[in-house]
Design an enzyme around this catalytic site. Structure first.
Site, PDB file in Angstrom:
ATOM      1  N   CYS A  26       1.907   6.222  -6.374  1.00 50.97           N
ATOM      2  CA  CYS A  26       2.654   6.009  -5.119  1.00 50.97           C
ATOM      3  C   CYS A  26       3.918   5.182  -5.366  1.00 50.97           C
ATOM      4  O   CYS A  26       3.842   3.971  -5.634  1.00 50.97           O
ATOM      5  CB  CYS A  26       1.734   5.321  -4.111  1.00 50.97           C
ATOM      6  SG  CYS A  26       2.563   4.766  -2.608  1.00 50.97           S
ATOM      7  N   CYS A  45       4.504   2.287  -2.907  1.00 49.44           N
ATOM      8  CA  CYS A  45       3.558   1.211  -3.197  1.00 49.44           C
ATOM      9  C   CYS A  45       4.102   0.282  -4.280  1.00 49.44           C
ATOM     10  O   CYS A  45       3.969  -0.947  -4.191  1.00 49.44           O
ATOM     11  CB  CYS A  45       2.217   1.778  -3.659  1.00 49.44           C
ATOM     12  SG  CYS A  45       1.373   2.805  -2.432  1.00 49.44           S
TER      13      CYS A  45
END
Length: 303
Positions: A39, A42
């Site tokens: 991600c 993230c």
């Protein structure tokens, strides 16, 4: 989370969640960051969360990162549908969704609001509670005119709580009252940026600025005679106010400044009003004396 009928892997995930999140959250605010290695957002948010959590650690904030690929059961329990997802957990329950806080400033704003409503007991809060009576005593001594003794108390408090803004303010104001202007300025300049913005330090800055520009005057009779001879001499009124401030006579200073404002509030770029507001800050905006003088100022400005 119930474990009946669960596989060993899910039971282990629950046990780890209780150990890492639920148990610490009984006495701390736990930021739970649901993320994954693949991600991109993230990875961008992660360092922000880590930095803020480290800064707020002494306020009772803890960061726990949960990889959704390795902890699918926990992620499902929190109904995580996209990542990053960030929750604040207290006493085992989510109390806020922090997912929208993507910058350091936004995250701090959220945390400040949350922490203000939670009964967290941290090392910082315990220390603040312990030294509050000592700060009150030092303030009373300083207000009473014993700057030397107040300085001694604040010097000890500085060793005990170097990050306490009230202590820093009192230390600087005690030095200022003793006429140790250069030391006071050095102490002020050495404060961290966040502490320097604290309202209590603003008070110390105002007191220091006044002391640097308002020197004690042994005999004010000459200036008083000039004002008596010409009440419209605003230069003389301002000089008289500074003389009173230098001598620690707040009433006399306020009277002279208010008289000047009443005659011409815009004189010298509103110098009298600016000086009066600075005096308010130096005395303390919550002080009853300041409240009384504010009413006098309002009566003049809105007459």
């Amino acid at each position: 989370m119930a474990t009946l009928g669960l596989g060993e892997q899910d039971k282990q995930a629950i046990a780890e969640f209780r150990r890492d999140v639920v148990d610490p959250s009984q006495n701390a605010l736990v930021i739970v960051d649901f993320w994954a290695e693949w991600c991109g957002p993230c990875k961008q948010l992660g360092p922000v969360l880590e930095k803020v959590a480290a800064e707020y650690a002494d306020k009772g904030v803890l960061l726990v990162k949960i990889d959704v690929d390795k902890n699918k059961f926990i992620a499902n329990q929190f109904r995580v549908q996209s990542i990053p997802t960030v929750y604040a957990v207290f006493q085992g329950q989510p109390v806020a969704d922090l997912t929208q806080a993507r910058t350091e400033g936004q995250l701090k704003q959220y945390l400040d609001q949350i922490l203000a409503q939670l009964p967290l007991e941290t090392d910082a809060s315990r220390q603040a509670h312990d030294i509050a009576p000592l700060i009150a005593m030092a303030e009373e001594v300083l207000t009473g005119g014993d700057a030397e003794r107040a300085y001694g108390i604040y010097a000890q408090l500085t060793d005990m709580a170097p990050d306490n803004a009230e202590v820093a303010s009192g230390h600087i104001r005690a030095l200022t009252a003793l006429g140790r202007i250069e030391e006071a300025q050095a102490a002020l300049d050495a404060l961290p940026e966040d502490m320097a913005k604290d309202p209590s330090v603003t008070r110390a800055r105002a007191a220091l600025d006044l002391a640097a520009n308002a020197k004690p005057v042994e005999d004010l009779s000459g200036i008083e005679a000039r004002v008596a001879a010409n009440p419209d001499d605003l230069d003389a009124l301002f000089e008289l106010a500074n003389g009173h401030m230098g001598n620690g006579n707040h009433d006399g200073a306020a009277d002279a400044l208010l008289a000047s404002i009443a005659k011409d509030r815009d004189w010298n770029d509103s110098a009298a009003r600016s000086q009066l507001l600075k005096l308010f800050e130096a005395v303390g905006l919550e002080d009853p004396w300041v409240a009384g003088q504010r009413r006098r100022l309002a009566a003049i400005l809105f007459a």
